[in-house]
Design an enzyme around this catalytic site. Structure first.
Site, PDB file in Angstrom:
ATOM      1  N   CYS A 108       0.877  -1.165   0.000  1.00 12.83           N
ATOM      2  CA  CYS A 108       0.000   0.000   0.000  1.00 12.83           C
ATOM      3  C   CYS A 108       0.915   1.216   0.000  1.00 12.83           C
ATOM      4  O   CYS A 108       1.494   1.558   1.014  1.00 12.83           O
ATOM      5  CB  CYS A 108      -0.897  -0.011   1.237  1.00 12.83           C
ATOM      6  SG  CYS A 108      -2.166   1.242   1.128  1.00 12.83           S
ATOM      7  N   CYS A 111      -0.690   4.514   1.975  1.00  8.46           N
ATOM      8  CA  CYS A 111      -1.321   4.457   3.291  1.00  8.46           C
ATOM      9  C   CYS A 111      -0.962   3.129   3.924  1.00  8.46           C
ATOM     10  O   CYS A 111      -0.057   2.453   3.497  1.00  8.46           O
ATOM     11  CB  CYS A 111      -2.832   4.558   3.124  1.00  8.46           C
ATOM     12  SG  CYS A 111      -3.449   3.285   2.001  1.00  8.46           S
ATOM     13  N   SER A 112      -1.699   2.760   4.922  1.00  6.55           N
ATOM     14  CA  SER A 112      -1.441   1.458   5.545  1.00  6.55           C
ATOM     15  C   SER A 112      -2.710   0.627   5.501  1.00  6.55           C
ATOM     16  O   SER A 112      -3.104   0.015   6.466  1.00  6.55           O
ATOM     17  CB  SER A 112      -0.966   1.659   6.980  1.00  6.55           C
ATOM     18  OG  SER A 112      -1.868   2.492   7.673  1.00  6.55           O
ATOM     19  N   CYS A 113      -3.384   0.644   4.358  1.00  2.85           N
ATOM     20  CA  CYS A 113      -4.629  -0.101   4.202  1.00  2.85           C
ATOM     21  C   CYS A 113      -4.363  -1.578   4.396  1.00  2.85           C
ATOM     22  O   CYS A 113      -3.434  -2.126   3.830  1.00  2.85           O
ATOM     23  CB  CYS A 113      -5.182   0.102   2.806  1.00  2.85           C
ATOM     24  SG  CYS A 113      -5.491   1.814   2.483  1.00  2.85           S
TER      25      CYS A 113
END
Length: 207
Positions: A108, A111-113
């Site tokens: 990702c 972000c840190s999805c």
């Protein structure tokens, strides 16, 4: 940033995730917002009970049931939900299948999805800028660092998760697993194999 390093150093007997959970727990407990026992239960649930075990059950069903595998390939969100696992944010899931020709790796970049409902707590490195950028530029090198040495002719596809779309890698079913039931198959599926930074375990390597 310096403060963060200091914390890690101070808690060097803890793993990074333990240190982060502990720091968060301390702050929230001091503010009177949480009961530490409740947090422990939540963390345990995501880390061991829900977490990767949900995803492992999905993969095992796909290995054992070609019809389910087809559904998972076509509409992963619905197929995963049919087993009772749904994301809290209603994120869409997409399943990508490893084959002898192609290995899939999830990253990702912005972000840190991370689909908590099927993979549990994200590993600390998943959020690290170094992993996010290098996985895109040099996926083969990153995989080698995780101990996954792939033949040169095997293509590596990198999938970029977003807040709206999260990926689940379906690893290849290991040899020698014919006749194993879904529970036994699920025990071979690791969290890292569902991100693509690992492979499913062989029956001999089962914990």
């Amino acid at each position: 940033m310096h403060h963060h390093d200091h914390d890690d150093h101070h808690d060097n007997h803890l793993t990074p995730i333990e240190a982060r959970v502990k720091a968060l727990e301390t702050i929230l407990t001091e503010k009177g917002l949480i009961d530490p026992a409740a947090i422990d239960a939540i963390v345990d649930t995501y880390e061991t009970k829900i977490g990767p075990r949900n995803g492992a059950a999905v993969v095992a069903r796909a290995w054992a049931d070609p019809a389910f595998a087809g559904w998972l390939a076509g509409d992963a969100t619905a197929a995963i939900a049919s087993l009772g696992y749904t994301g809290r944010q209603g994120e869409h899931m997409r399943a990508v299948f490893n084959t002898p020709e192609t290995h899939n790796l999830v990253v990702c970049t912005l972000c840190s999805c991370y689909p908590w409902s099927v993979l549990g707590l994200p590993p600390v490195w998943y959020k690290a800028p170094a992993y996010r950028s290098r996985a895109v530029i040099d996926p083969r090198g990153v995989l080698a660092e995780f101990g996954v040495a792939l033949p040169e002719e095997r293509k590596i596809r990198v999938w970029d998760s977003t807040a709206e779309l999260r990926y689940l890698v379906v690893p290849e079913r290991p040899a020698g697993t014919e006749g194993m039931d879904e529970a036994a198959l699920a025990a071979l599926v690791t969290r890292d194999s569902m991100i693509g930074t690992g492979l499913a375990l062989s029956p001999e390597a089962r914990p």
